[in-house]
Design an enzyme around this catalytic site. Sequence first.
Site, PDB file in Angstrom:
ATOM      1  N   HIS A  35      59.710   5.169 -26.304  1.00 32.93           N
ATOM      2  CA  HIS A  35      59.111   5.619 -24.922  1.00 32.93           C
ATOM      3  C   HIS A  35      58.832   6.772 -24.941  1.00 32.93           C
ATOM      4  O   HIS A  35      59.237   7.721 -25.156  1.00 32.93           O
ATOM      5  CB  HIS A  35      59.803   4.889 -24.188  1.00 32.93           C
ATOM      6  N   HIS A  44      60.225   9.407 -22.885  1.00 35.73           N
ATOM      7  CA  HIS A  44      60.853  10.912 -22.374  1.00 35.73           C
ATOM      8  C   HIS A  44      61.161  11.238 -22.908  1.00 35.73           C
ATOM      9  O   HIS A  44      61.077  11.304 -24.039  1.00 35.73           O
ATOM     10  CB  HIS A  44      62.662   9.275 -21.273  1.00 35.73           C
ATOM     11  N   ASP A  74      63.812  12.950 -24.215  1.00 36.18           N
ATOM     12  CA  ASP A  74      64.738  13.114 -24.540  1.00 36.18           C
ATOM     13  C   ASP A  74      64.602  11.837 -25.596  1.00 36.18           C
ATOM     14  O   ASP A  74      65.895  11.967 -25.929  1.00 36.18           O
ATOM     15  CB  ASP A  74      66.514  13.108 -23.255  1.00 36.18           C
ATOM     16  N   HIS A  75      63.902  11.730 -25.632  1.00 37.11           N
ATOM     17  CA  HIS A  75      62.963  11.055 -26.864  1.00 37.11           C
ATOM     18  C   HIS A  75      62.081  11.326 -28.630  1.00 37.11           C
ATOM     19  O   HIS A  75      61.946  11.007 -28.679  1.00 37.11           O
ATOM     20  CB  HIS A  75      62.455   9.454 -26.613  1.00 37.11           C
ATOM     21  N   HIS A  78      61.604  -0.502 -18.970  1.00 35.19           N
ATOM     22  CA  HIS A  78      62.634   1.239 -18.280  1.00 35.19           C
ATOM     23  C   HIS A  78      61.651   1.489 -18.250  1.00 35.19           C
ATOM     24  O   HIS A  78      60.562   2.775 -16.977  1.00 35.19           O
ATOM     25  CB  HIS A  78      63.283   1.407 -19.883  1.00 35.19           C
ATOM     26  N   ASP A 101      65.548   2.661 -24.844  1.00 34.92           N
ATOM     27  CA  ASP A 101      65.982   2.850 -23.281  1.00 34.92           C
ATOM     28  C   ASP A 101      65.980   1.300 -22.753  1.00 34.92           C
ATOM     29  O   ASP A 101      65.986   0.686 -21.689  1.00 34.92           O
ATOM     30  CB  ASP A 101      65.667   3.490 -21.999  1.00 34.92           C
ATOM     31  N   HIS A 130      71.456   5.754 -26.544  1.00 34.29           N
ATOM     32  CA  HIS A 130      72.327   5.851 -25.596  1.00 34.29           C
ATOM     33  C   HIS A 130      73.919   5.756 -25.549  1.00 34.29           C
ATOM     34  O   HIS A 130      74.068   3.989 -26.307  1.00 34.29           O
ATOM     35  CB  HIS A 130      72.153   6.856 -24.036  1.00 34.29           C
TER      36      HIS A 130
END
Length: 258
Positions: free
Chosen positions: A56, A58, A60-61, A114, A131, A169
């Site tokens: 996805h 975001h 941090d990905h 998410h 996530d 995570h």
Amino acid sequence: MLEVSPVRAFSDNYLWLIRAPDDRGGAVVVDPGDARPVEAALEQHRLALKAILVTHHHPDHVGGVQALAARHGAGVFGPARERLPCEYRPLDDGDVVSLADLGLEFHVMAVPGHTLGHIAYHGHDSLFCGDTLFSAGCGRLFEGTPAQMLGSLDRIAALPDDTRIYCAHEYTLSNLRFAAAVEPGNADVLDTLEAVRELRARDGITLPTTLGRERRINPFLRCQEPAVRAAAEARAGTPLPGPVDVFAVIRGWKDEFR
Ligand SMILES: [Zn+2]
């Protein structure tokens, strides 16, 4: 069985490094939010990065995707319904990522909740789910509805018990503390909480988990269990007609749980 190494990034992200079987020397990374620790891991294991799988959008990905793709010429795969900051092959539910040179193949599952376009990669008895599902928990609903997320979790829950779940995570300990608040009488939750507490005190990694284990300890996969339903109804102060209502109440409860 896949050989998968966790690459730690930021405070609690895992960027999963998948090695091609049979010493083919190639590797695939999932959700590289940061390029640097991936470069270090590739060097350490003497691996060539061949592909990047993104679940996805975001930061941090995806933060390291562009740099890694440019440096290694690795193919990038990602969700068709989201936008990534580079060129990539868009994937939707039912698509197959076939990396024949590496002896790897993954089936794409759409798992909205998410984020709306979130996808997961399933193959080799493993699931890379970003996530969506965490050990003893699930992702926050940033874009989707409770019904969408529960639908996604139900689809994941239909996979075999021995499926290894690679979440993005290290949230397991705080998730289990919440799971114990929802189901104080669930011995599997309490035993796992104890074991995870010890593991985390040594900075150990709690993943991958398995779907069989998650079925026993994850309240978000247990919305049909009478104890989870009762806890949700007590929290809401009203009877809840169905699993989506139960899910929505415990998801909201978790958002506020400290
Ligand atoms: Zn996310």
